[in-house]
Structure formats: C-alpha cells, structure tokens
Design a protein around this motif. Structure first.
Motif, PDB file in Angstrom:
ATOM      1  N   PHE A  88       0.925  -1.172   0.100  1.00  0.00           N
ATOM      2  CA  PHE A  88      -0.069  -0.035  -0.105  1.00  0.00           C
ATOM      3  C   PHE A  88       0.897   1.329   0.143  1.00  0.00           C
ATOM      4  O   PHE A  88       0.588   2.292  -0.767  1.00  0.00           O
ATOM      5  CB  PHE A  88      -0.989   0.073   1.092  1.00  0.00           C
ATOM      6  N   GLN A  89       2.016   1.197   0.835  1.00  0.00           N
ATOM      7  CA  GLN A  89       2.912   2.465   1.018  1.00  0.00           C
ATOM      8  C   GLN A  89       3.460   2.738  -0.446  1.00  0.00           C
ATOM      9  O   GLN A  89       3.670   3.555  -1.012  1.00  0.00           O
ATOM     10  CB  GLN A  89       3.804   2.058   2.020  1.00  0.00           C
ATOM     11  N   ARG A  90       3.751   1.450  -1.170  1.00  0.00           N
ATOM     12  CA  ARG A  90       4.456   1.579  -2.441  1.00  0.00           C
ATOM     13  C   ARG A  90       3.414   2.367  -3.398  1.00  0.00           C
ATOM     14  O   ARG A  90       3.810   3.149  -4.204  1.00  0.00           O
ATOM     15  CB  ARG A  90       4.949   0.381  -3.060  1.00  0.00           C
ATOM     16  N   ASP A  91       2.108   1.881  -3.363  1.00  0.00           N
ATOM     17  CA  ASP A  91       1.072   2.341  -4.198  1.00  0.00           C
ATOM     18  C   ASP A  91       0.659   3.751  -3.754  1.00  0.00           C
ATOM     19  O   ASP A  91      -0.289   4.216  -4.488  1.00  0.00           O
ATOM     20  CB  ASP A  91       0.147   1.418  -4.197  1.00  0.00           C
ATOM     21  N   GLN A  94      -3.571   5.761   0.974  1.00  0.00           N
ATOM     22  CA  GLN A  94      -3.720   6.726   2.204  1.00  0.00           C
ATOM     23  C   GLN A  94      -4.853   6.112   3.279  1.00  0.00           C
ATOM     24  O   GLN A  94      -4.563   6.531   4.356  1.00  0.00           O
ATOM     25  CB  GLN A  94      -4.123   7.963   1.824  1.00  0.00           C
ATOM     26  N   ARG A  95      -5.742   5.311   3.147  1.00  0.00           N
ATOM     27  CA  ARG A  95      -6.602   4.795   3.620  1.00  0.00           C
ATOM     28  C   ARG A  95      -7.122   3.279   3.322  1.00  0.00           C
ATOM     29  O   ARG A  95      -6.958   3.008   2.199  1.00  0.00           O
ATOM     30  CB  ARG A  95      -7.935   5.490   3.677  1.00  0.00           C
ATOM     31  N   GLY A 115      -4.352  -1.225  14.195  1.00  0.00           N
ATOM     32  CA  GLY A 115      -4.579   0.274  14.347  1.00  0.00           C
ATOM     33  C   GLY A 115      -5.816   0.789  13.823  1.00  0.00           C
ATOM     34  O   GLY A 115      -6.007   1.758  13.697  1.00  0.00           O
ATOM     35  N   PHE A 116      -6.647  -0.378  13.037  1.00  0.00           N
ATOM     36  CA  PHE A 116      -7.991   0.053  12.369  1.00  0.00           C
ATOM     37  C   PHE A 116      -9.054   0.369  13.629  1.00  0.00           C
ATOM     38  O   PHE A 116      -8.790   0.044  14.774  1.00  0.00           O
ATOM     39  CB  PHE A 116      -8.561  -1.205  11.864  1.00  0.00           C
ATOM     40  N   THR A 139     -11.668   1.286   9.322  1.00  0.00           N
ATOM     41  CA  THR A 139     -10.657   2.107   8.551  1.00  0.00           C
ATOM     42  C   THR A 139      -9.277   2.298   9.314  1.00  0.00           C
ATOM     43  O   THR A 139      -9.362   2.664  10.457  1.00  0.00           O
ATOM     44  CB  THR A 139     -11.380   3.302   8.068  1.00  0.00           C
ATOM     45  N   LEU A 140      -8.266   2.308   8.556  1.00  0.00           N
ATOM     46  CA  LEU A 140      -6.837   2.705   9.053  1.00  0.00           C
ATOM     47  C   LEU A 140      -6.386   3.844   8.044  1.00  0.00           C
ATOM     48  O   LEU A 140      -6.515   3.725   6.789  1.00  0.00           O
ATOM     49  CB  LEU A 140      -6.023   1.612   9.081  1.00  0.00           C
ATOM     50  N   VAL A 141      -6.202   5.023   8.739  1.00  0.00           N
ATOM     51  CA  VAL A 141      -5.399   6.150   7.869  1.00  0.00           C
ATOM     52  C   VAL A 141      -3.985   5.696   8.139  1.00  0.00           C
ATOM     53  O   VAL A 141      -3.160   5.739   9.027  1.00  0.00           O
ATOM     54  CB  VAL A 141      -5.865   7.422   8.236  1.00  0.00           C
ATOM     55  N   LEU A 142      -3.358   5.467   6.663  1.00  0.00           N
ATOM     56  CA  LEU A 142      -1.789   5.231   6.657  1.00  0.00           C
ATOM     57  C   LEU A 142      -1.152   6.422   6.950  1.00  0.00           C
ATOM     58  O   LEU A 142      -1.595   7.349   6.511  1.00  0.00           O
ATOM     59  CB  LEU A 142      -1.587   4.624   5.353  1.00  0.00           C
TER      60      LEU A 142
END
Ligand SMILES: CC(C)(COP(=O)(O)OP(=O)(O)OC[C@H]1O[C@@H](n2cnc3c(N)ncnc32)[C@H](O)[C@@H]1OP(=O)(O)O)[C@@H](O)C(=O)NCCC(=O)NCCS
Length: 146
Positions: A88-91, A94-95, A115-116, A139-142
C-alpha cells in the motif's frame, strides 16, 4: 517460512484454508479472481495464511485474511498485514478499509491491534446459519511521509 505472491495452483488450498478458518467462505474461483492481490505465507508447500486486498488510487480494502487454526497468535496475521501495508505504501494508498462480522471477536481484536478503528455498521449485512449478522466497518489511515 516464506511470504510470496499467490499462484494459480494455490487456489484450491486457499479456498480449503478459508473454509476451515471460518473466514470469508470464498470459492477457488473467487481466489482466482483476486490472485494478483493475494499474498501467502508458505511453509514446506503448505499455505499457513493469506491476505487478499484490492486497491484503487489512494484507497485499499482488505477483502479476506486468514491464518490456519493451529498457527494462530504466532504473529502470522501481523506478518501478512505488514506485507500488504508495504505494498500500500509503495502504491500511495492513504486509507485502508474492511468489513468484518460484528461477532468475529478475534478478527476485530486483530484489526484493532493493527490500528484500525470502527467507522460504522451495516445492519444485517451477512447471512449465516445463525441468521443475519451486522458488518462492522473499520478504517486505518496510513501514515505518509508528507
Ligand atoms: C484474524 C486472524 C487472521 C489473526 O491471525 P493471527 O495470526 O492469529 O494474528 P496475530 O498472531 O498476528 O495477532 C496479532 C495481534 O492481534 C490480536 N489478536 C489476534 N487474534 C486475537 C484473538 N483471538 N483475541 C484477541 N486478540 C487477538 C492480538 O493483539 C495479537 O497480538 P498478541 O498475540 O501479541 O497479543 C485469525 O484469527 C484468523 O484467521 N481468523 C479466521 C479468519 C477471519 O476471521 N478472518 C477475518 C475476516 S474479516
């Protein structure tokens, strides 16, 4: 134990693991549909766990995740999540969202540990032998570098 992308010859094993886990109840063809966004943890040709997600632009969703019953609470779910999170971080996600049966206490505790946070419910969303069951939305906000 190794973590790798799922392959076409995994789908029967993934579906069996999912059914035995009491998870999403996905068929082999559903796993085939989501093969390119499924990660598996494998030990000596046995799949111990998997995570399947989708992502579009900066939003992702956990579609299914399970760890074989005998190997729970060993951090394997956390390891699968970490691999999905890295993707997800590579892509630029954000959520990340998910929905879980309101009575699935283990999964809800797991998602809280990641952390959700709960964001709502869908009444009577799931059906099962015990009747209808609500879905809990989480939901988790990255964290981003910005
Ligand atoms: C949810 C699931 C994938 C978690 O996998 P796991 O490998 O057991 O999880 P981990 O060992 O990585 O647990 C990480 C943390 O989550 C929390 N957690 C996980 N399972 C828990 C449980 N049964 N009760 C309370 N907390 C739990 C704990 O904080 C745990 O850390 P700790 O063991 O150090 O206390 C697993 O229980 C599973 O396969 N369930 C059946 C399928 C399912 O319901 N999937 C979700 C569909 S929405």
């Amino acid at each position: 134990m190794s973590l790798r992308a799922a392959r076409a010859d995994d789908v029967a094993q993934l579906s069996a693991l999912d059914t035995a886990s009491g998870g999403g109840g996905w068929s082999a063809s559903q796993f085939a549909t989501w093969l390119s966004t499924t990660l598996v943890l494998e030990d000596q040709a046995a799949i111990l766990g998997f995570v399947t997600y989708s992502s579009v632009l900066d939003e992702a969703e956990i579609l299914n995740i399970a760890v074989t019953t005998a190997r729970r609470r060993e951090g394997l779910g956390q390891r699968l999540w970490s691999a999905a999170l890295a993707q997800f971080q590579r892509d630029g996600v954000q959520r990340c969202h998910l929905e879980v049966r309101a009575g699935n206490e283990a999964a809800i505790a797991f998602y809280h540990a990641l952390g959700f946070a709960p964001t709502g419910t869908r009444k009577n969303y799931y059906s099962g032998p015990a009747g209808r069951e609500d879905a809990l939305l989480m939901t988790l906000v990255l964290e981003t570098d910005a």
